[in-house]
Design a protein around this motif. Structure first.
Motif, PDB file in Angstrom:
ATOM      1  N   UNK A  61       0.833  -1.211   0.000  1.00  0.00           N
ATOM      2  CA  UNK A  61       0.000   0.000   0.000  1.00  0.00           C
ATOM      3  C   UNK A  61       0.865   1.258   0.000  1.00  0.00           C
ATOM      4  N   UNK A  62       2.042   1.137   0.656  1.00  0.00           N
ATOM      5  CA  UNK A  62       3.002   2.246   0.703  1.00  0.00           C
ATOM      6  C   UNK A  62       3.493   2.607  -0.703  1.00  0.00           C
ATOM      7  N   UNK A  63       3.614   1.599  -1.552  1.00  0.00           N
ATOM      8  CA  UNK A  63       4.212   1.808  -2.875  1.00  0.00           C
ATOM      9  C   UNK A  63       3.174   2.061  -3.966  1.00  0.00           C
ATOM     10  N   UNK A  64       1.911   2.021  -3.567  1.00  0.00           N
ATOM     11  CA  UNK A  64       0.847   2.154  -4.558  1.00  0.00           C
ATOM     12  C   UNK A  64       1.001   3.374  -5.463  1.00  0.00           C
ATOM     13  N   UNK A  65       1.349   4.485  -4.839  1.00  0.00           N
ATOM     14  CA  UNK A  65       1.397   5.728  -5.617  1.00  0.00           C
ATOM     15  C   UNK A  65       2.801   6.074  -6.093  1.00  0.00           C
ATOM     16  N   UNK A  66       3.706   5.120  -6.061  1.00  0.00           N
ATOM     17  CA  UNK A  66       5.094   5.395  -6.451  1.00  0.00           C
ATOM     18  C   UNK A  66       5.532   4.544  -7.630  1.00  0.00           C
ATOM     19  N   UNK A  67       4.606   4.121  -8.432  1.00  0.00           N
ATOM     20  CA  UNK A  67       4.914   3.114  -9.449  1.00  0.00           C
ATOM     21  C   UNK A  67       5.982   3.571 -10.436  1.00  0.00           C
ATOM     22  N   UNK A  68       6.132   4.880 -10.619  1.00  0.00           N
ATOM     23  CA  UNK A  68       7.098   5.361 -11.593  1.00  0.00           C
ATOM     24  C   UNK A  68       8.523   5.477 -11.077  1.00  0.00           C
ATOM     25  N   UNK A  69       8.708   5.289  -9.774  1.00  0.00           N
ATOM     26  CA  UNK A  69      10.023   5.539  -9.184  1.00  0.00           C
ATOM     27  C   UNK A  69      11.053   4.489  -9.578  1.00  0.00           C
ATOM     28  N   UNK A  70      12.317   4.925  -9.659  1.00  0.00           N
ATOM     29  CA  UNK A  70      13.418   3.981  -9.784  1.00  0.00           C
ATOM     30  C   UNK A  70      13.619   3.308  -8.421  1.00  0.00           C
ATOM     31  N   UNK A  71      14.020   2.043  -8.457  1.00  0.00           N
ATOM     32  CA  UNK A  71      14.128   1.282  -7.203  1.00  0.00           C
ATOM     33  C   UNK A  71      15.152   1.868  -6.242  1.00  0.00           C
ATOM     34  N   UNK A  72      16.310   2.265  -6.773  1.00  0.00           N
ATOM     35  CA  UNK A  72      17.371   2.750  -5.873  1.00  0.00           C
ATOM     36  C   UNK A  72      16.944   3.988  -5.090  1.00  0.00           C
ATOM     37  N   UNK A  73      16.535   5.057  -5.752  1.00  0.00           N
ATOM     38  CA  UNK A  73      16.094   6.218  -4.969  1.00  0.00           C
ATOM     39  C   UNK A  73      14.880   5.933  -4.095  1.00  0.00           C
ATOM     40  N   UNK A  74      14.043   5.004  -4.511  1.00  0.00           N
ATOM     41  CA  UNK A  74      12.872   4.639  -3.709  1.00  0.00           C
ATOM     42  C   UNK A  74      13.293   4.082  -2.348  1.00  0.00           C
ATOM     43  N   UNK A  75      14.267   3.181  -2.363  1.00  0.00           N
ATOM     44  CA  UNK A  75      14.721   2.550  -1.118  1.00  0.00           C
ATOM     45  C   UNK A  75      15.384   3.548  -0.173  1.00  0.00           C
ATOM     46  N   UNK A  76      15.870   4.654  -0.740  1.00  0.00           N
ATOM     47  CA  UNK A  76      16.565   5.640   0.100  1.00  0.00           C
ATOM     48  C   UNK A  76      15.613   6.616   0.781  1.00  0.00           C
ATOM     49  N   UNK A  77      14.317   6.527   0.456  1.00  0.00           N
ATOM     50  CA  UNK A  77      13.355   7.447   1.078  1.00  0.00           C
ATOM     51  C   UNK A  77      13.082   7.026   2.518  1.00  0.00           C
ATOM     52  N   UNK A  78      13.466   7.893   3.438  1.00  0.00           N
ATOM     53  CA  UNK A  78      13.387   7.555   4.858  1.00  0.00           C
ATOM     54  C   UNK A  78      11.954   7.463   5.370  1.00  0.00           C
ATOM     55  N   UNK A  79      11.021   8.102   4.676  1.00  0.00           N
ATOM     56  CA  UNK A  79       9.628   8.010   5.094  1.00  0.00           C
ATOM     57  C   UNK A  79       9.059   6.627   4.779  1.00  0.00           C
ATOM     58  N   UNK A  80       9.708   5.907   3.870  1.00  0.00           N
ATOM     59  CA  UNK A  80       9.234   4.581   3.475  1.00  0.00           C
ATOM     60  C   UNK A  80      10.082   3.465   4.079  1.00  0.00           C
ATOM     61  N   UNK A  81      11.398   3.638   4.012  1.00  0.00           N
ATOM     62  CA  UNK A  81      12.331   2.606   4.488  1.00  0.00           C
ATOM     63  C   UNK A  81      13.318   3.211   5.484  1.00  0.00           C
ATOM     64  N   UNK A  82      12.822   3.560   6.679  1.00  0.00           N
ATOM     65  CA  UNK A  82      13.698   4.260   7.619  1.00  0.00           C
ATOM     66  C   UNK A  82      14.933   3.440   7.976  1.00  0.00           C
ATOM     67  N   UNK A  83      16.101   4.040   7.807  1.00  0.00           N
ATOM     68  CA  UNK A  83      17.362   3.384   8.152  1.00  0.00           C
ATOM     69  C   UNK A  83      18.133   2.887   6.954  1.00  0.00           C
ATOM     70  N   UNK A  84      17.452   2.662   5.827  1.00  0.00           N
ATOM     71  CA  UNK A  84      18.148   2.168   4.642  1.00  0.00           C
ATOM     72  C   UNK A  84      18.960   3.306   4.021  1.00  0.00           C
ATOM     73  N   UNK A  85      20.258   3.080   3.841  1.00  0.00           N
ATOM     74  CA  UNK A  85      21.138   4.058   3.210  1.00  0.00           C
ATOM     75  C   UNK A  85      21.741   3.469   1.945  1.00  0.00           C
ATOM     76  N   UNK A  86      22.765   4.117   1.451  1.00  0.00           N
ATOM     77  CA  UNK A  86      23.285   3.761   0.133  1.00  0.00           C
ATOM     78  C   UNK A  86      23.777   2.318   0.046  1.00  0.00           C
ATOM     79  N   UNK A  87      24.595   1.882   0.992  1.00  0.00           N
ATOM     80  CA  UNK A  87      25.104   0.514   0.839  1.00  0.00           C
ATOM     81  C   UNK A  87      24.025  -0.520   1.104  1.00  0.00           C
TER      82      UNK A  87
END
Length: 266
Positions: A149-175
DNA sequence: GAGCCTGTTCGGGC
DNA sequence: GGCCCGAACAGGCT
């Protein structure tokens, strides 16, 4: 390298001083890291504050004091927390310190992208804004249904920048994002909309797995992950994928250096 | 000396 | 408003 598990590890240094009463606070007079704190106000506030707990959420940290109030810390790119003895003298790149009869808690940050902020409170309970942060990937509340449900409205995003969004994946950084995508066998420049059901499930599972394992390995004592992790091979040009034994590729995706294995990730 | 960098925020363009 | 990109922040390291 302050991502989820490194943040947890740094917080444990200050947490070790739980129960100590701090009667002196110091901040560097030219620091950029303590913009929300007034130096003089702080000194009077810290006449006697007892550290009652330390908490982390993603890359954020919160330290609670028994007499009320919370200190929020973010390590930015190069921040670290140390606990030294009580006659510690501030060194270059130290920006903030608290002293008790037993120890000195230090916030150090050469690049000054980190932040220390004071939140006044008369309640002992954690502040609402902290309690209502989105669930961390390694928590039980981070379910597949929530992920979808979190990703419902983000279908156009690239995966890498998506994972870096702290509002969605808190704590996930570049590596961690690179590690997750490598294990999910997905190229970092794929668009979310292109994933089928199996791939979405993989992305969800590997996100949880990397967060959980990183906390167990790095969060406990700052051990390095095993050689079977991309983590061990991703930092320099010319790295070899531990699964395919072929060369890794490094390129900028979403403005960040990304490392991935063309032989493994599709 | 030049270029790179584990994070976040902001402004501009589409 | 959403999304993307580049710049900016400041100093250590290669």
């Amino acid at each position: 390298m302050p991502e989820l598990a490194e943040v947890f590890f740094n917080a444990s240094h200050w947490k070790a001083a739980q129960g100590e009463s701090f009667d002196f606070a110091w901040m560097h007079e030219k620091t950029r890291c303590c913009r929300l704190i007034d130096g003089r106000e702080l000194e009077s506030r810290f006449e006697k504050l007892t550290l009652s707990g330390g908490y982390t959420h993603g890359k954020r940290m919160l330290f609670a004091f028994r007499q009320g109030g919370f200190l929020e810390v973010h390590l930015g790119m190069t921040g670290s927390l140390l606990r030294a003895d009580s006659n510690y003298e501030e060194e270059r790149y130290d920006h903030f310190a608290l002293r008790s009869p037993h120890s000195t808690l230090v916030f150090r940050d050469p690049r000054q992208f980190g932040k220390v902020a004071w939140h006044s409170s008369r309640e002992e309970a954690l502040p609402d804004w902290w309690s209502s942060l989105p669930p961390e990937p390694q928590s039980e509340a981070f379910t597949f249904e929530r992920f979808e449900s979190m990703l419902e409205r983000r279908s156009g995003s690239l995966l890498k920048p998506l994972l870096l969004q702290q509002a969605l994946f808190p704590g996930v950084g570049n590596w961690m994002a690179d590690e997750i995508l490598w294990r999910a066998r997905l190229r970092p420049d794929r668009r979310l909309t292109s994933l089928d059901d199996v791939e979405r499930r993989q992305l969800y599972c590997k996100t949880k797995w990397v967060c959980e394992r990183a906390l167990e390995i790095i969060g406990k004592d700052y051990s390095d992950p095993p050689k079977s992790w991309l983590f061990q091979h991703r930092w320099k040009d010319g790295g070899i994928c531990p699964v395919s034994k072929k060369e890794l590729r490094r390129e900028t995706i979403g403005g960040r250096t990304s490392c991935w294995s063309p032989a493994v990730q599709v």
